[in-house]
Design a protein around this motif. Structure first.
Motif, PDB file in Angstrom:
ATOM      1  N   ALA A 125     -20.777  -8.711 -21.089  1.00  0.00           N
ATOM      2  CA  ALA A 125     -21.358  -7.833 -22.113  1.00  0.00           C
ATOM      3  C   ALA A 125     -21.523  -6.427 -21.554  1.00  0.00           C
ATOM      4  O   ALA A 125     -21.696  -6.235 -20.350  1.00  0.00           O
ATOM      5  N   TYR A 126     -21.472  -5.460 -22.457  1.00  0.00           N
ATOM      6  CA  TYR A 126     -21.648  -4.059 -22.095  1.00  0.00           C
ATOM      7  C   TYR A 126     -22.807  -3.479 -22.895  1.00  0.00           C
ATOM      8  O   TYR A 126     -23.141  -3.989 -23.968  1.00  0.00           O
ATOM      9  N   PRO A 127     -23.422  -2.407 -22.408  1.00  0.00           N
ATOM     10  CA  PRO A 127     -24.589  -1.836 -23.092  1.00  0.00           C
ATOM     11  C   PRO A 127     -24.351  -1.460 -24.559  1.00  0.00           C
ATOM     12  O   PRO A 127     -25.290  -1.480 -25.348  1.00  0.00           O
ATOM     13  N   ASP A 128     -23.107  -1.166 -24.939  1.00  0.00           N
ATOM     14  CA  ASP A 128     -22.825  -0.816 -26.332  1.00  0.00           C
ATOM     15  C   ASP A 128     -22.721  -2.025 -27.250  1.00  0.00           C
ATOM     16  O   ASP A 128     -22.622  -1.874 -28.465  1.00  0.00           O
ATOM     17  N   ASP A 129     -22.712  -3.235 -26.682  1.00  0.00           N
ATOM     18  CA  ASP A 129     -22.600  -4.443 -27.489  1.00  0.00           C
ATOM     19  C   ASP A 129     -23.932  -4.765 -28.171  1.00  0.00           C
ATOM     20  O   ASP A 129     -24.988  -4.249 -27.793  1.00  0.00           O
ATOM     21  N   LEU A 130     -23.859  -5.618 -29.169  1.00  0.00           N
ATOM     22  CA  LEU A 130     -25.026  -6.111 -29.901  1.00  0.00           C
ATOM     23  C   LEU A 130     -25.078  -7.621 -29.728  1.00  0.00           C
ATOM     24  O   LEU A 130     -24.064  -8.302 -29.897  1.00  0.00           O
ATOM     25  N   LEU A 131     -26.245  -8.146 -29.380  1.00  0.00           N
ATOM     26  CA  LEU A 131     -26.437  -9.588 -29.234  1.00  0.00           C
ATOM     27  C   LEU A 131     -27.327 -10.087 -30.364  1.00  0.00           C
ATOM     28  O   LEU A 131     -28.384  -9.499 -30.635  1.00  0.00           O
ATOM     29  N   ILE A 132     -26.894 -11.171 -31.011  1.00  0.00           N
ATOM     30  CA  ILE A 132     -27.707 -11.855 -32.011  1.00  0.00           C
ATOM     31  C   ILE A 132     -27.975 -13.253 -31.460  1.00  0.00           C
ATOM     32  O   ILE A 132     -27.038 -13.999 -31.169  1.00  0.00           O
ATOM     33  N   ALA A 133     -29.243 -13.593 -31.283  1.00  0.00           N
ATOM     34  CA  ALA A 133     -29.643 -14.866 -30.687  1.00  0.00           C
ATOM     35  C   ALA A 133     -30.380 -15.700 -31.724  1.00  0.00           C
ATOM     36  O   ALA A 133     -31.367 -15.241 -32.306  1.00  0.00           O
ATOM     37  N   ILE A 134     -29.904 -16.930 -31.927  1.00  0.00           N
ATOM     38  CA  ILE A 134     -30.464 -17.827 -32.942  1.00  0.00           C
ATOM     39  C   ILE A 134     -31.007 -19.076 -32.259  1.00  0.00           C
ATOM     40  O   ILE A 134     -30.285 -19.740 -31.516  1.00  0.00           O
ATOM     41  N   SER A 135     -32.276 -19.382 -32.510  1.00  0.00           N
ATOM     42  CA  SER A 135     -32.875 -20.614 -32.004  1.00  0.00           C
ATOM     43  C   SER A 135     -33.963 -21.046 -32.977  1.00  0.00           C
ATOM     44  O   SER A 135     -34.919 -20.303 -33.201  1.00  0.00           O
ATOM     45  N   SER A 136     -33.811 -22.215 -33.557  1.00  0.00           N
ATOM     46  CA  SER A 136     -34.801 -22.679 -34.532  1.00  0.00           C
ATOM     47  C   SER A 136     -36.209 -22.665 -33.955  1.00  0.00           C
ATOM     48  O   SER A 136     -37.141 -22.171 -34.575  1.00  0.00           O
ATOM     49  N   SER A 137     -36.356 -23.186 -32.738  1.00  0.00           N
ATOM     50  CA  SER A 137     -37.681 -23.248 -32.125  1.00  0.00           C
ATOM     51  C   SER A 137     -38.058 -21.961 -31.407  1.00  0.00           C
ATOM     52  O   SER A 137     -39.231 -21.719 -31.139  1.00  0.00           O
ATOM     53  N   GLY A 138     -37.064 -21.155 -31.046  1.00  0.00           N
ATOM     54  CA  GLY A 138     -37.328 -19.959 -30.246  1.00  0.00           C
ATOM     55  C   GLY A 138     -37.668 -20.284 -28.802  1.00  0.00           C
ATOM     56  O   GLY A 138     -38.084 -19.416 -28.048  1.00  0.00           O
ATOM     57  N   GLN A 139     -37.474 -21.541 -28.403  1.00  0.00           N
ATOM     58  CA  GLN A 139     -37.843 -21.962 -27.050  1.00  0.00           C
ATOM     59  C   GLN A 139     -36.663 -22.436 -26.216  1.00  0.00           C
ATOM     60  O   GLN A 139     -36.865 -22.899 -25.092  1.00  0.00           O
ATOM     61  N   SER A 140     -35.449 -22.321 -26.718  1.00  0.00           N
ATOM     62  CA  SER A 140     -34.284 -22.766 -25.956  1.00  0.00           C
ATOM     63  C   SER A 140     -34.098 -21.861 -24.752  1.00  0.00           C
ATOM     64  O   SER A 140     -33.810 -20.674 -24.890  1.00  0.00           O
ATOM     65  N   ALA A 141     -34.241 -22.433 -23.558  1.00  0.00           N
ATOM     66  CA  ALA A 141     -34.187 -21.631 -22.333  1.00  0.00           C
ATOM     67  C   ALA A 141     -32.869 -20.891 -22.191  1.00  0.00           C
ATOM     68  O   ALA A 141     -32.847 -19.736 -21.758  1.00  0.00           O
ATOM     69  N   ASN A 142     -31.758 -21.512 -22.589  1.00  0.00           N
ATOM     70  CA  ASN A 142     -30.470 -20.836 -22.444  1.00  0.00           C
ATOM     71  C   ASN A 142     -30.359 -19.617 -23.358  1.00  0.00           C
ATOM     72  O   ASN A 142     -29.745 -18.612 -22.986  1.00  0.00           O
ATOM     73  N   ILE A 143     -30.971 -19.666 -24.513  1.00  0.00           N
ATOM     74  CA  ILE A 143     -30.941 -18.528 -25.441  1.00  0.00           C
ATOM     75  C   ILE A 143     -31.899 -17.440 -24.947  1.00  0.00           C
ATOM     76  O   ILE A 143     -31.545 -16.256 -24.912  1.00  0.00           O
ATOM     77  N   VAL A 144     -33.105 -17.816 -24.566  1.00  0.00           N
ATOM     78  CA  VAL A 144     -34.078 -16.850 -24.038  1.00  0.00           C
ATOM     79  C   VAL A 144     -33.511 -16.147 -22.807  1.00  0.00           C
ATOM     80  O   VAL A 144     -33.587 -14.909 -22.692  1.00  0.00           O
ATOM     81  N   ASN A 145     -32.911 -16.904 -21.895  1.00  0.00           N
ATOM     82  CA  ASN A 145     -32.329 -16.304 -20.686  1.00  0.00           C
ATOM     83  C   ASN A 145     -31.192 -15.346 -21.025  1.00  0.00           C
ATOM     84  O   ASN A 145     -31.038 -14.304 -20.377  1.00  0.00           O
ATOM     85  N   ALA A 146     -30.394 -15.686 -22.015  1.00  0.00           N
ATOM     86  CA  ALA A 146     -29.299 -14.792 -22.427  1.00  0.00           C
ATOM     87  C   ALA A 146     -29.845 -13.483 -22.986  1.00  0.00           C
ATOM     88  O   ALA A 146     -29.298 -12.402 -22.710  1.00  0.00           O
ATOM     89  N   VAL A 147     -30.925 -13.566 -23.779  1.00  0.00           N
ATOM     90  CA  VAL A 147     -31.526 -12.341 -24.314  1.00  0.00           C
ATOM     91  C   VAL A 147     -32.094 -11.497 -23.181  1.00  0.00           C
ATOM     92  O   VAL A 147     -31.929 -10.268 -23.169  1.00  0.00           O
ATOM     93  N   GLU A 148     -32.731 -12.127 -22.231  1.00  0.00           N
ATOM     94  CA  GLU A 148     -33.258 -11.369 -21.085  1.00  0.00           C
ATOM     95  C   GLU A 148     -32.118 -10.692 -20.314  1.00  0.00           C
ATOM     96  O   GLU A 148     -32.248  -9.545 -19.894  1.00  0.00           O
ATOM     97  N   ALA A 149     -30.977 -11.374 -20.158  1.00  0.00           N
ATOM     98  CA  ALA A 149     -29.817 -10.764 -19.503  1.00  0.00           C
ATOM     99  C   ALA A 149     -29.285  -9.591 -20.327  1.00  0.00           C
ATOM    100  O   ALA A 149     -28.917  -8.547 -19.772  1.00  0.00           O
ATOM    101  N   ALA A 150     -29.263  -9.748 -21.650  1.00  0.00           N
ATOM    102  CA  ALA A 150     -28.807  -8.671 -22.531  1.00  0.00           C
ATOM    103  C   ALA A 150     -29.756  -7.473 -22.450  1.00  0.00           C
ATOM    104  O   ALA A 150     -29.312  -6.319 -22.379  1.00  0.00           O
ATOM    105  N   ASN A 151     -31.059  -7.745 -22.453  1.00  0.00           N
ATOM    106  CA  ASN A 151     -32.038  -6.663 -22.331  1.00  0.00           C
ATOM    107  C   ASN A 151     -31.875  -5.922 -21.009  1.00  0.00           C
ATOM    108  O   ASN A 151     -31.977  -4.691 -20.965  1.00  0.00           O
ATOM    109  N   ALA A 152     -31.605  -6.647 -19.940  1.00  0.00           N
ATOM    110  CA  ALA A 152     -31.422  -6.027 -18.627  1.00  0.00           C
ATOM    111  C   ALA A 152     -30.208  -5.096 -18.611  1.00  0.00           C
ATOM    112  O   ALA A 152     -30.192  -4.110 -17.872  1.00  0.00           O
ATOM    113  N   LYS A 153     -29.219  -5.405 -19.461  1.00  0.00           N
ATOM    114  CA  LYS A 153     -28.018  -4.568 -19.534  1.00  0.00           C
ATOM    115  C   LYS A 153     -28.132  -3.474 -20.594  1.00  0.00           C
ATOM    116  O   LYS A 153     -27.225  -2.673 -20.745  1.00  0.00           O
ATOM    117  N   GLY A 154     -29.220  -3.474 -21.362  1.00  0.00           N
ATOM    118  CA  GLY A 154     -29.438  -2.430 -22.361  1.00  0.00           C
ATOM    119  C   GLY A 154     -28.828  -2.688 -23.721  1.00  0.00           C
ATOM    120  O   GLY A 154     -28.689  -1.760 -24.524  1.00  0.00           O
TER     121      GLY A 154
END
Length: 187
Positions: free
Chosen positions: A107-136
């Motif tokens: 991923a690059y900073p100009d990309d957009l990430l959309i993360a979907i999790s019914s519970s909002g607690q899926s560790a793999n989704i949360v970790n991906a969002v944190e990685a996306a946030n770290a890249k801007g």
């Protein structure tokens, strides 16, 4: 439950849909829609990509939405759950890091990430969002179940539905994303 009653419950769920930022401040839903549409325009203009993540039914929603973004939006849109790379990254880093490692690598900073999790607690989704946030990257999250779920606290825009019924939450996530992508047809 009769179909008409279920439809009424879905209408109530959608009426109670909440939009917030990472600090938890309430946002206007149509303002979020406008912001995401602006992000789609920016992504297209900058020849960036939209990455959509989910597990199970949410992965199916992600696949559906990338098709709409490609077809009606002319956007480069993709998921990261194709079998071969997902099993490779899962084998090498564990399922909790499989998406995050891909986001970190591709991923690059100009990309957009959309993360979907019914519970909002899926560790793999949360970790991906944190990685996306770290890249801007700009991040839109969609979740349900508990109001204080971790995913709801880490996106630029967060959509939350007050239900712990998987089917209703998944339908609502698809409805919200369709509502947004339907605007691309009019553009």
């Amino acid at each position: 439950m009769p179909l008409v009653q279920a439809a009424g419950q879905f209408a109530e769920l959608m009426a109670g849909c909440r939009f917030s930022d990472a600090a938890g401040a309430e946002l206007d839903g149509e303002g979020v829609v406008a912001d995401v549409l602006s992000e789609f325009a920016r992504v297209k203009q900058q020849q960036a990509k939209v990455i959509i993540l989910g597990n199970g039914g949410s992965a199916a929603i992600a696949s559906h939405v990338i098709t709409d973004l490609r077809n009606v939006g002319g956007l480069c849109a993709l998921t990261l759950h194709e079998a071969a790379p997902l099993t490779c990254f899962t084998n090498d880093f564990g399922y909790e890091q499989a998406f995050a490692k891909q986001v970190s690598a591709f991923a690059y900073p100009d990309d957009l990430l959309i993360a979907i999790s019914s519970s909002g607690q899926s560790a793999n989704i949360v970790n991906a969002v944190e990685a996306a946030n770290a890249k801007g990257l700009a991040v839109l999250t969609l979740s349900g179940f508990k109001a204080d779920n971790p995913l709801r606290k880490i996106g630029r825009w967060n959509v939350w539905l007050d239900s712990s019924h998987y089917g209703m939450v998944e339908l609502a996530h698809l409805f919200v994303l369709h509502h947004i992508t339907d605007h691309l047809i009019k553009s």
